[in-house]
Design a protein around this motif. Structure first.
Motif, PDB file in Angstrom:
ATOM      1  N   LYS A 293       0.828  -1.202   0.000  1.00 24.82           N
ATOM      2  CA  LYS A 293       0.000   0.000   0.000  1.00 24.82           C
ATOM      3  C   LYS A 293       0.868   1.260   0.000  1.00 24.82           C
ATOM      4  CE  LYS A 293      -3.608  -0.070   2.779  1.00 24.82           C
ATOM      5  NZ  LYS A 293      -4.449  -0.301   3.986  1.00 24.82           N
ATOM      6  N   GLU A 302       0.726   0.251 -11.082  1.00 29.47           N
ATOM      7  CA  GLU A 302      -0.514  -0.312 -10.547  1.00 29.47           C
ATOM      8  C   GLU A 302      -0.625  -1.811 -10.790  1.00 29.47           C
ATOM      9  OE1 GLU A 302      -5.084   0.039 -11.775  1.00 29.47           O
ATOM     10  OE2 GLU A 302      -4.288   1.932 -10.954  1.00 29.47           O
ATOM     11  N   THR A 305       1.304  -3.693  -8.232  1.00 28.35           N
ATOM     12  CA  THR A 305       0.590  -3.680  -6.950  1.00 28.35           C
ATOM     13  C   THR A 305      -0.560  -4.679  -6.960  1.00 28.35           C
ATOM     14  OG1 THR A 305       1.143  -1.350  -6.573  1.00 28.35           O
ATOM     15  CG2 THR A 305      -0.720  -2.252  -5.336  1.00 28.35           C
ATOM     16  N   LEU A 306      -1.321  -4.719  -8.061  1.00 29.95           N
ATOM     17  CA  LEU A 306      -2.455  -5.634  -8.134  1.00 29.95           C
ATOM     18  C   LEU A 306      -2.006  -7.087  -8.104  1.00 29.95           C
ATOM     19  CD1 LEU A 306      -4.668  -3.815 -10.800  1.00 29.95           C
ATOM     20  CD2 LEU A 306      -5.083  -3.990  -8.338  1.00 29.95           C
ATOM     21  N   LEU A 309      -1.217  -7.837  -4.505  1.00 27.50           N
ATOM     22  CA  LEU A 309      -2.449  -7.962  -3.725  1.00 27.50           C
ATOM     23  C   LEU A 309      -3.113  -9.318  -3.963  1.00 27.50           C
ATOM     24  CD1 LEU A 309      -4.030  -4.395  -4.136  1.00 27.50           C
ATOM     25  CD2 LEU A 309      -2.871  -5.323  -2.126  1.00 27.50           C
ATOM     26  N   ALA A 310      -3.053  -9.805  -5.188  1.00 21.37           N
ATOM     27  CA  ALA A 310      -3.629 -11.124  -5.482  1.00 21.37           C
ATOM     28  C   ALA A 310      -2.897 -12.215  -4.710  1.00 21.37           C
ATOM     29  CB  ALA A 310      -3.571 -11.397  -6.984  1.00 21.37           C
ATOM     30  N   GLU A 313      -3.877 -11.937  -1.028  1.00 20.39           N
ATOM     31  CA  GLU A 313      -5.219 -12.454  -0.755  1.00 20.39           C
ATOM     32  C   GLU A 313      -5.184 -13.967  -0.612  1.00 20.39           C
ATOM     33  OE1 GLU A 313      -9.766 -12.359  -2.554  1.00 20.39           O
ATOM     34  OE2 GLU A 313      -8.156 -11.310  -3.598  1.00 20.39           O
ATOM     35  N   VAL A 328      -7.331  -6.366   1.963  1.00 18.33           N
ATOM     36  CA  VAL A 328      -6.777  -6.491   0.614  1.00 18.33           C
ATOM     37  C   VAL A 328      -7.846  -6.153  -0.420  1.00 18.33           C
ATOM     38  CG1 VAL A 328      -5.859  -8.103  -1.094  1.00 18.33           C
ATOM     39  CG2 VAL A 328      -5.045  -8.208   1.263  1.00 18.33           C
ATOM     40  N   ARG A 332      -7.784  -2.997  -3.091  1.00 19.02           N
ATOM     41  CA  ARG A 332      -7.833  -3.241  -4.537  1.00 19.02           C
ATOM     42  C   ARG A 332      -9.005  -2.486  -5.166  1.00 19.02           C
ATOM     43  NH1 ARG A 332      -7.271  -8.900  -5.149  1.00 19.02           N
ATOM     44  NH2 ARG A 332      -9.446  -9.082  -4.529  1.00 19.02           N
ATOM     45  N   LEU A 335      -8.029   1.067  -5.509  1.00 18.35           N
ATOM     46  CA  LEU A 335      -7.086   1.320  -6.607  1.00 18.35           C
ATOM     47  C   LEU A 335      -7.764   1.293  -7.969  1.00 18.35           C
ATOM     48  CD1 LEU A 335      -3.806  -0.683  -5.836  1.00 18.35           C
ATOM     49  CD2 LEU A 335      -4.124   1.784  -5.797  1.00 18.35           C
ATOM     50  N   THR A 336      -8.715   0.394  -8.124  1.00 14.05           N
ATOM     51  CA  THR A 336      -9.300   0.167  -9.448  1.00 14.05           C
ATOM     52  C   THR A 336     -10.613   0.908  -9.668  1.00 14.05           C
ATOM     53  OG1 THR A 336     -10.403  -1.834  -8.602  1.00 14.05           O
ATOM     54  CG2 THR A 336      -8.236  -2.111  -9.625  1.00 14.05           C
TER      55      THR A 336
END
Length: 362
Positions: A293, A302, A305-306, A309-310, A313, A328, A332, A335-336
């Motif tokens: 983060k 980005e 980062t995604l 995050l996956a 999770e 998480v 996400r 962000l999206t």
């Protein structure tokens, strides 16, 4: 009224030599000598239990695992179900620290049953507290809320400060995680007061971390950082490696909430290294989330980062950390989320009618 805090996990002669505020290096040295001098299986079990707890608190998980298993085997040889319960309590607590939450619940459930059969009220209470904390960490609040309340009543009934601090801070954490900040702050502050009056330095350090967390959420950054500094001093004095790492992670959380992302990134990096050194996957995953983060706020790509995050999770799902997994998902989504469309400026063309035309009657 509550008496001075004591440490029932130090049993027999160790109970007279060690106290709740003994540093864990001191505990380890004293318990190791007692283990070498043990003349009976029960003495070996008690000494190995203290060795296990010292190593666990120092972040030496392999040594802690070996010691609690030896404690259990020796207790079984001695035919003492209470000592067996204490060993399983230690093993369950270690499993929780290492992120193996289903194993923690199994060991602690067995500990509760053995303690109940043995009549060892303290082993029973500590094992129940371990089950409650494991369920709370998993985010299973409905299942453990009543258990926390039972522990609170037990602590009041017997004047046991450590049980009060344990239960009260657990209830406070559930309020904090569900948005009840005022109630959480009240309970954390009461927990810190009880710990201080009972001379329970470790309990006070954990409670102060909770107070700092809530104050930070409410925007009181400087007060939160001051309390974390006080708690850090306690952690260092008592060699509380795990508590110190969680203290650093909380300090990073405070920096992040205050928009001080570079300081947050540096401090999450510190706590991540500490958790990795002591092989504590829950702390590793939480620090990685904070780091991801912070880096995102500092301009990281980005898609990178995604992808992280996956992976996080999946880790939180595997460990069983529901609240962390929700964090998480929330980040996400943040962000999206599509940017809000700009509202077009009103037209000021001189040829545009000032008022809309009135439709003709039919």
């Amino acid at each position: 009224m509550y008496g001075k805090a004591f440490a029932p996990e130090y049993q027999g002669e160790l109970g007279a030599a060690l106290g709740v505020n003994s540093s864990y290096e001191e505990v380890l040295a004293t318990a190791s000598r007692a283990h070498a001098d043990a003349g009976t299986p029960l003495e070996r079990s008690r000494a190995a239990l203290a060795v296990a707890e010292a190593n666990r608190r120092l972040g030496r998980v392999t040594e802690a695992g070996d010691a609690w298993r030896e404690s259990y085997r020796s207790a079984r040889t001695a035919g003492d179900p209470g000592a067996m319960a204490w060993a399983l309590w230690s093993g369950g607590t270690l499993a929780r620290q290492c992120g193996t939450l289903p194993l923690a619940r199994r060991l602690l459930t067995h500990a509760v049953a053995l303690a109940e059969g043995s009549g060892d009220r303290l082993a029973h209470g500590y094992s129940l507290a371990g089950l409650a904390e494991t369920g709370r960490i998993q985010g299973d609040y409905a299942a453990v809320a009543e258990l926390h309340e039972q522990l609170l009543e037990q602590g009041r009934a017997h004047g046991e400060a450590r049980h009060m601090v344990w239960a009260m801070s657990g209830i406070a954490q559930m309020h904090r995680n569900t948005g009840g900040y005022d109630k959480a702050l009240e309970l954390f502050e009461e927990s810190a007061r009880i710990a201080a009056e009972a001379d329970d330095a470790r309990g006070r350090a954990w409670s102060l971390r909770g107070v700092a967390d809530v104050l930070s959420v409410q925007g009181e950054t400087d007060r939160a950082l001051a309390l974390l500094s006080e708690a850090e001093t306690i952690c260092r004095t008592m060699d509380l490696a795990s508590a110190l790492a969680y203290n650093h992670k909380m300090r990073a959380n405070v920096f992040y909430r205050a928009g001080r992302y570079e300081s947050a990134r540096e401090t999450y990096t510190l706590s991540l290294a500490e958790f990795r050194e002591m092989q504590e996957p829950r702390g590793v995953a939480l620090s990685r989330l904070g780091l991801a983060k912070s880096r995102a706020r500092l301009g990281r790509d980005e898609q990178e980062t995604l992808a992280e995050l996956a992976a996080l999770e999946k880790d939180f799902t595997r460990i069983g950390l529901r609240h962390a997994r929700d964090m998480v998902i929330a980040f996400r989504a943040e962000l999206t989320a599509p940017e809000a469309a700009e509202t077009p400026a009103p037209r000021c063309d001189a040829t545009t009618p000032r008022y809309p035309a009135v439709p003709a009657r039919t």
